[in-house]
Design an enzyme around this catalytic site. Structure first.
Site, PDB file in Angstrom:
ATOM      1  N   ASN A  42       0.839  -1.207   0.000  1.00  0.00           N
ATOM      2  CA  ASN A  42       0.000   0.000   0.000  1.00  0.00           C
ATOM      3  C   ASN A  42       0.873   1.255   0.000  1.00  0.00           C
ATOM      4  O   ASN A  42       1.955   1.287   0.605  1.00  0.00           O
ATOM      5  CB  ASN A  42      -1.028  -0.001   1.147  1.00  0.00           C
ATOM      6  CG  ASN A  42      -0.472  -0.277   2.518  1.00  0.00           C
ATOM      7  OD1 ASN A  42       0.560  -0.909   2.684  1.00  0.00           O
ATOM      8  ND2 ASN A  42      -1.172   0.212   3.524  1.00  0.00           N
ATOM      9  N   GLU A  55      -3.295  -4.597  -2.930  1.00  0.00           N
ATOM     10  CA  GLU A  55      -3.884  -5.444  -3.983  1.00  0.00           C
ATOM     11  C   GLU A  55      -3.888  -4.709  -5.319  1.00  0.00           C
ATOM     12  O   GLU A  55      -3.552  -5.258  -6.367  1.00  0.00           O
ATOM     13  CB  GLU A  55      -5.333  -5.800  -3.625  1.00  0.00           C
ATOM     14  CG  GLU A  55      -5.495  -6.630  -2.365  1.00  0.00           C
ATOM     15  CD  GLU A  55      -5.701  -5.781  -1.119  1.00  0.00           C
ATOM     16  OE1 GLU A  55      -5.014  -4.752  -0.954  1.00  0.00           O
ATOM     17  OE2 GLU A  55      -6.543  -6.176  -0.292  1.00  0.00           O
ATOM     18  N   CYS A  88     -10.633  -4.387   0.767  1.00  0.00           N
ATOM     19  CA  CYS A  88     -11.635  -3.316   0.826  1.00  0.00           C
ATOM     20  C   CYS A  88     -12.555  -3.373  -0.394  1.00  0.00           C
ATOM     21  O   CYS A  88     -12.292  -4.079  -1.377  1.00  0.00           O
ATOM     22  CB  CYS A  88     -10.956  -1.950   0.931  1.00  0.00           C
ATOM     23  SG  CYS A  88     -10.378  -1.290  -0.648  1.00  0.00           S
TER      24      CYS A  88
HETATM   25  N1  THU Z   1      -5.292  -1.451   2.772  1.00  0.00           N
HETATM   26  C1  THU Z   1      -4.728  -2.285   1.841  1.00  0.00           C
HETATM   27  O1  THU Z   1      -3.659  -1.992   1.285  1.00  0.00           O
HETATM   28  N2  THU Z   1      -5.389  -3.454   1.560  1.00  0.00           N
HETATM   29  C2  THU Z   1      -6.491  -3.909   2.212  1.00  0.00           C
HETATM   30  O2  THU Z   1      -6.982  -4.981   1.903  1.00  0.00           O
HETATM   31  C3  THU Z   1      -7.079  -3.095   3.297  1.00  0.00           C
HETATM   32  C4  THU Z   1      -6.558  -1.705   3.411  1.00  0.00           C
HETATM   33  C5  THU Z   1      -4.550  -0.226   3.142  1.00  0.00           C
HETATM   34  C6  THU Z   1      -5.127   1.080   2.712  1.00  0.00           C
HETATM   35  C7  THU Z   1      -4.473   2.035   3.695  1.00  0.00           C
HETATM   36  O3  THU Z   1      -3.176   2.378   3.222  1.00  0.00           O
HETATM   37  C8  THU Z   1      -4.296   1.213   4.953  1.00  0.00           C
HETATM   38  O4  THU Z   1      -4.443  -0.149   4.543  1.00  0.00           O
HETATM   39  C9  THU Z   1      -5.310   1.516   6.038  1.00  0.00           C
HETATM   40  O5  THU Z   1      -6.602   1.553   5.538  1.00  0.00           O
END
Ligand code: THU
Length: 132
Positions: A42, A55, A88
């Site tokens: 992320n 993802e 998400c």
């Molecule tokens: N996030 C992801 O990268 N993948 C997920 O499946 C859930 C959320 C990230 C987005 C943000 O950078 C952090 O987690 C907190 O929401």
């Protein structure tokens, strides 16, 4: 490449997550049908809503290389928490278009536990290009 290898790779690259705002690290490992893997983490932004999940980073990187849904076997989503984290809504929408319906989506946690679900079961009644 087994799920355990994908897990090990996720554990290595999660340090690259750029998370100055949430400090919530996520790594994704995409396995291709030819056995290769691609990764994503992320990437957050001071304009919070512009943050990109692990993802989507992995899938967009794959598509940038010319890889398409029929080339993709599965994705593993890893967090360094001791509980499961589920993709998400935005990622479910993107995965429903960029991966096959029967592709496996595996959630993995810091205890090494894994839970696998089919892509199609993550977004029932989703909007798709067939609706256009
Ligand atoms: N996030 C992801 O990268 N993948 C997920 O499946 C859930 C959320 C990230 C987005 C943000 O950078 C952090 O987690 C907190 O929401």
């Amino acid at each position: 490449m087994m799920k355990k290898d994908m897990f090990n790779q996720a554990q290595e690259i999660i340090k690259n997550a750029y998370v100055p705002y949430s400090n919530f690290r996520v790594a994704a490992v995409l396995k291709l049908k030819n056995g290769e893997t691609l990764t994503g983490i992320n990437v957050e932004n001071a304009s919070y809503g512009l943050s990109n999940c692990a993802e989507r980073t992995a899938l967009f990187s794959a598509y940038a290389k010319g890889i398409r849904k029929e080339d993709i076997d599965s994705i593993l989503v890893y967090t360094d928490k001791d509980y499961f984290v589920s993709p998400c809504g935005a990622c479910r929408q993107v995965m429903s278009e960029l991966m096959e319906a029967d592709a496996d989506v595996t959630m993995a946690n810091s205890k090494g536990e894994m839970k696998t679900i089919k892509n199609k079961d993550l977004l029932p009644l989703g909007f798709s290009k067939e609706d256009l």
